[in-house]
Scaffold this active site. Structure first.
Site, mmCIF file in Angstrom:
data_model
loop_
_atom_site.group_PDB
_atom_site.id
_atom_site.type_symbol
_atom_site.label_atom_id
_atom_site.label_comp_id
_atom_site.label_asym_id
_atom_site.label_seq_id
_atom_site.Cartn_x
_atom_site.Cartn_y
_atom_site.Cartn_z
ATOM 1 N N CYS B 86 0.838 -1.209 0.000
ATOM 2 C CA CYS B 86 0.000 0.000 0.000
ATOM 3 C C CYS B 86 0.872 1.258 0.000
ATOM 4 C CB CYS B 86 -0.971 -0.033 1.175
ATOM 5 S SG CYS B 86 -2.326 1.144 0.997
ATOM 6 N N HIS B 203 -3.533 -5.528 1.233
ATOM 7 C CA HIS B 203 -2.806 -5.758 2.487
ATOM 8 C C HIS B 203 -2.771 -7.237 2.860
ATOM 9 C CE1 HIS B 203 -2.267 -1.600 3.996
ATOM 10 N NE2 HIS B 203 -3.329 -1.340 3.269
ATOM 11 N N GLU B 205 -0.950 -8.666 5.029
ATOM 12 C CA GLU B 205 -0.745 -8.852 6.480
ATOM 13 C C GLU B 205 -2.060 -8.792 7.264
ATOM 14 O OE1 GLU B 205 -0.424 -6.104 4.913
ATOM 15 O OE2 GLU B 205 -0.832 -4.360 6.188
#
Lengths: 79, 233
Positions: B86, B203, B205
């Site tokens: 990002c 994302h 994660e």
């Protein structure tokens, strides 16, 4: 000594902000507007130096940081 | 495998990355403050999401000149794996480690939702364990994810198979409706020519533990570990 820097999107780069402003102006009763494009205006206060030196420095600042030359053009005045 | 997670003023996904690496994968992880120049011998660098320097001027514009980025440049040039997520992707673009630039989303809105992306190539350290063509569900959260490159750059990206992720439907079809932000060629992630630097808007994660029924993001981290011959938990 002051530099006035104008950073604008290159031709052909989509400007969604400009589009939104354009629509708003249409709603306000300005149908004659063909296109609106938004850019940035940056003022830089400089210590006194020879004009040519100042221009070189400002151009370098534009290329390095103030404009992203992939999508933006810049121009400036030093006075 | 030791991971270095860069921290800029305004980074806000750094701890998420740390949690995944340290607690889920059981690997050592270091936070590296943007003013540091020593990457402390890490084996991989992650540039996390957030709003470095408040997105002032342009997203990633100021972060590209943080002292740590010179070391990241050297690390990348030496072939070290770098993942920008990002805002991390935006920083990699501004730093010139990846080609192109980000524009405002065509809707002008900050978009925060799950999207589907198709893995276009397994040939990066972070996609090595993912079959090419597989569709992943990953969350996006950004206002400037509308990828742009000039026609020549786009052609090079395509010819060198540097487009790593493209937004798609659940079934893996590329379409304008499945493109959340207006990205050129539905691009959600690209790598550099030597394939060790990867930038992605979604994302990974944020979907690693299955708390929300989704662990697709874990594949990124497992890939880089498996490539180094490490069995992850």
């Amino acid at each position: 000594m002051k530099a006035k820097v104008y950073v604008t999107l290159k031709d052909g780069i989509l400007d969604p902000q400009g589009k939104a402003v354009q629509q708003s102006l249409h709603h306000l009763g300005y149908p004659a507007i063909k296109e609106v494009r938004l850019g940035k205006y940056i003022e830089i206060e400089l210590s006194p130096m020879p004009l040519e030196e100042a221009k070189r420095a400002v151009a370098e600042m534009c290329r390095k940081l103030l404009a992203n030359t992939v999508i933006e053009n810049f121009r400036f005045e030093v006075e | 495998m030791r991971f270095g997670i860069l921290v800029f003023p305004g980074s806000n996904c750094d701890h998420d990355c740390y949690h995944v690496i340290k607690h889920l994968l059981g690997q050592p992880a270091d936070f590296i403050w943007h003013k540091e120049t020593d990457l402390r011998g890490v084996d991989a660098v992650i540039i996390p999401g957030g709003f470095s320097y408040g997105d002032y001027l342009r997203t990633g514009a100021i972060a590209q000149y943080s002292p740590v980025m010179k070391s990241v440049r050297d690390f990348a040039r030496a072939g070290g794996p770098v993942l920008g997520i990002c805002n991390g992707f935006q920083i990699l673009l501004e730093a010139g480690l990846l080609p192109g630039a980000m524009l405002r989303n065509r809707s002008l809105k900050f978009i925060c939702k799950d999207v589907f992306v198709r893995v276009e190539t397994a040939e990066t350290p972070f996609t090595a364990a993912i079959a090419s063509g597989r569709v992943l569900k990953l969350p996006i959260a950004h206002a400037e994810g509308n990828y742009y490159a000039d026609p020549e750059t786009l052609r090079e990206l395509q010819e060198n198979r540097q487009v790593v992720f493209r937004y798609c439907t659940k079934e893996g079809r590329i379409s304008d409706e499945a493109n959340p932000n207006g990205s050129l060629d539905s691009i959600a992630g690209i790598c550099n020519r030597s394939r060790n630097v990867l930038g992605v808007m979604p994302h990974p994660e944020r979907c690693t533990e299955g708390l929300d029924g989704n662990t697709d993001g874990r594949l990124f981290f497992q890939s880089v570990l498996e490539q180094s011959g490490i069995q992850s938990r």
